[in-house]
Write a protein that holds these residues in place. Structure first.
Motif, mmCIF file in Angstrom:
data_model
loop_
_atom_site.group_PDB
_atom_site.id
_atom_site.type_symbol
_atom_site.label_atom_id
_atom_site.label_comp_id
_atom_site.label_asym_id
_atom_site.label_seq_id
_atom_site.Cartn_x
_atom_site.Cartn_y
_atom_site.Cartn_z
ATOM 1 N N ILE A 179 -10.201 -3.884 -2.737
ATOM 2 C CA ILE A 179 -10.839 -3.145 -1.660
ATOM 3 C C ILE A 179 -11.350 -4.144 -0.634
ATOM 4 C CG2 ILE A 179 -11.427 -1.135 -3.064
ATOM 5 C CD1 ILE A 179 -14.204 -2.210 -3.419
ATOM 6 N N ASN A 180 -11.628 -3.656 0.568
ATOM 7 C CA ASN A 180 -12.041 -4.582 1.632
ATOM 8 C C ASN A 180 -13.456 -5.115 1.391
ATOM 9 O OD1 ASN A 180 -13.983 -2.816 2.792
ATOM 10 N ND2 ASN A 180 -12.383 -1.760 3.923
ATOM 11 N N ALA A 181 -13.763 -6.199 2.053
ATOM 12 C CA ALA A 181 -15.029 -6.903 1.850
ATOM 13 C C ALA A 181 -16.235 -6.044 2.210
ATOM 14 C CB ALA A 181 -15.043 -8.194 2.660
ATOM 15 N N GLU A 182 -16.087 -5.189 3.216
ATOM 16 C CA GLU A 182 -17.195 -4.328 3.629
ATOM 17 C C GLU A 182 -17.593 -3.369 2.500
ATOM 18 O OE1 GLU A 182 -17.750 -0.805 6.858
ATOM 19 O OE2 GLU A 182 -16.737 -2.625 7.554
ATOM 20 N N ALA A 183 -16.607 -2.816 1.818
ATOM 21 C CA ALA A 183 -16.882 -1.907 0.703
ATOM 22 C C ALA A 183 -17.532 -2.664 -0.457
ATOM 23 C CB ALA A 183 -15.593 -1.236 0.242
ATOM 24 N N VAL A 184 -17.064 -3.882 -0.716
ATOM 25 C CA VAL A 184 -17.646 -4.695 -1.786
ATOM 26 C C VAL A 184 -19.107 -5.006 -1.477
ATOM 27 C CG1 VAL A 184 -17.540 -6.909 -2.993
ATOM 28 C CG2 VAL A 184 -15.438 -5.684 -2.469
ATOM 29 N N ASP A 185 -19.399 -5.356 -0.228
ATOM 30 C CA ASP A 185 -20.781 -5.651 0.164
ATOM 31 C C ASP A 185 -21.674 -4.423 -0.023
ATOM 32 O OD1 ASP A 185 -20.055 -8.234 0.800
ATOM 33 O OD2 ASP A 185 -19.843 -7.819 2.954
ATOM 34 N N ALA A 186 -21.164 -3.250 0.360
ATOM 35 C CA ALA A 186 -21.940 -2.019 0.208
ATOM 36 C C ALA A 186 -22.176 -1.713 -1.270
ATOM 37 C CB ALA A 186 -21.211 -0.861 0.886
ATOM 38 N N GLU A 218 -20.868 -1.146 -13.426
ATOM 39 C CA GLU A 218 -21.557 0.066 -13.880
ATOM 40 C C GLU A 218 -21.677 1.083 -12.752
ATOM 41 O OE1 GLU A 218 -24.633 -1.457 -17.306
ATOM 42 O OE2 GLU A 218 -25.034 -2.067 -15.229
ATOM 43 N N LEU A 219 -21.956 0.610 -11.537
ATOM 44 C CA LEU A 219 -22.078 1.499 -10.385
ATOM 45 C C LEU A 219 -20.756 2.205 -10.102
ATOM 46 C CD1 LEU A 219 -23.640 2.602 -7.929
ATOM 47 C CD2 LEU A 219 -22.833 0.600 -6.664
ATOM 48 N N ILE A 220 -19.672 1.456 -10.091
ATOM 49 C CA ILE A 220 -18.358 2.051 -9.835
ATOM 50 C C ILE A 220 -18.022 3.073 -10.910
ATOM 51 C CG2 ILE A 220 -15.884 1.550 -9.698
ATOM 52 C CD1 ILE A 220 -16.664 -1.155 -8.420
ATOM 53 N N GLU A 221 -18.325 2.745 -12.160
ATOM 54 C CA GLU A 221 -18.069 3.691 -13.257
ATOM 55 C C GLU A 221 -18.860 4.979 -13.062
ATOM 56 O OE1 GLU A 221 -18.298 3.906 -18.150
ATOM 57 O OE2 GLU A 221 -19.031 2.135 -17.091
ATOM 58 N N GLN A 222 -20.151 4.857 -12.711
ATOM 59 C CA GLN A 222 -20.982 6.033 -12.487
ATOM 60 C C GLN A 222 -20.442 6.888 -11.340
ATOM 61 O OE1 GLN A 222 -25.028 4.759 -11.834
ATOM 62 N NE2 GLN A 222 -25.300 4.057 -13.951
ATOM 63 N N MET A 223 -20.024 6.223 -10.262
ATOM 64 C CA MET A 223 -19.507 6.945 -9.097
ATOM 65 C C MET A 223 -18.204 7.676 -9.439
ATOM 66 S SD MET A 223 -20.343 4.067 -6.208
ATOM 67 C CE MET A 223 -20.040 5.030 -4.728
#
Length: 93
Positions: free
Chosen positions: A57-64, A78-83
């Protein structure tokens, strides 16, 4: 010939000198240690029911994601899994 401490051009004069650094505590090379550690990590993950998924994924999404994970005091994984789970549960309803 005098041995000058800063002169490193005559290597034979300094063959007996111990170089500063971390002492070797493991008989295996660093590459072998890393390979074994990675294998053990994969086994632990498998035993814990985890599966590896890779995405780009792009850097902006990673930063967010990093910022939101830090706010929630959890890892990005963990955040990605929850989402993902929350999105999948809303799709089933």
């Amino acid at each position: 010939m005098a041995k000058e401490q800063l002169d490193r051009t005559t290597l034979d004069l300094f063959a007996e000198d111990r170089r500063p650094g971390r002492p070797k505590t493991n008989p295996l090379s660093r590459d072998e240690q890393l390979r074994i550690n990675k294998r053990n990590q994969l086994r632990r993950d498998k035993n814990n029911g985890l599966r590896r998924v890779e995405l780009k994924i792009n850097a902006e999404a990673v930063d967010a994601l990093n910022k939101l994970a830090e706010q929630r005091n959890i890892s990005r994984s963990e955040l990605i899994e929850q989402m993902l789970l929350a999105h999948l549960h809303t799709q089933q309803d």
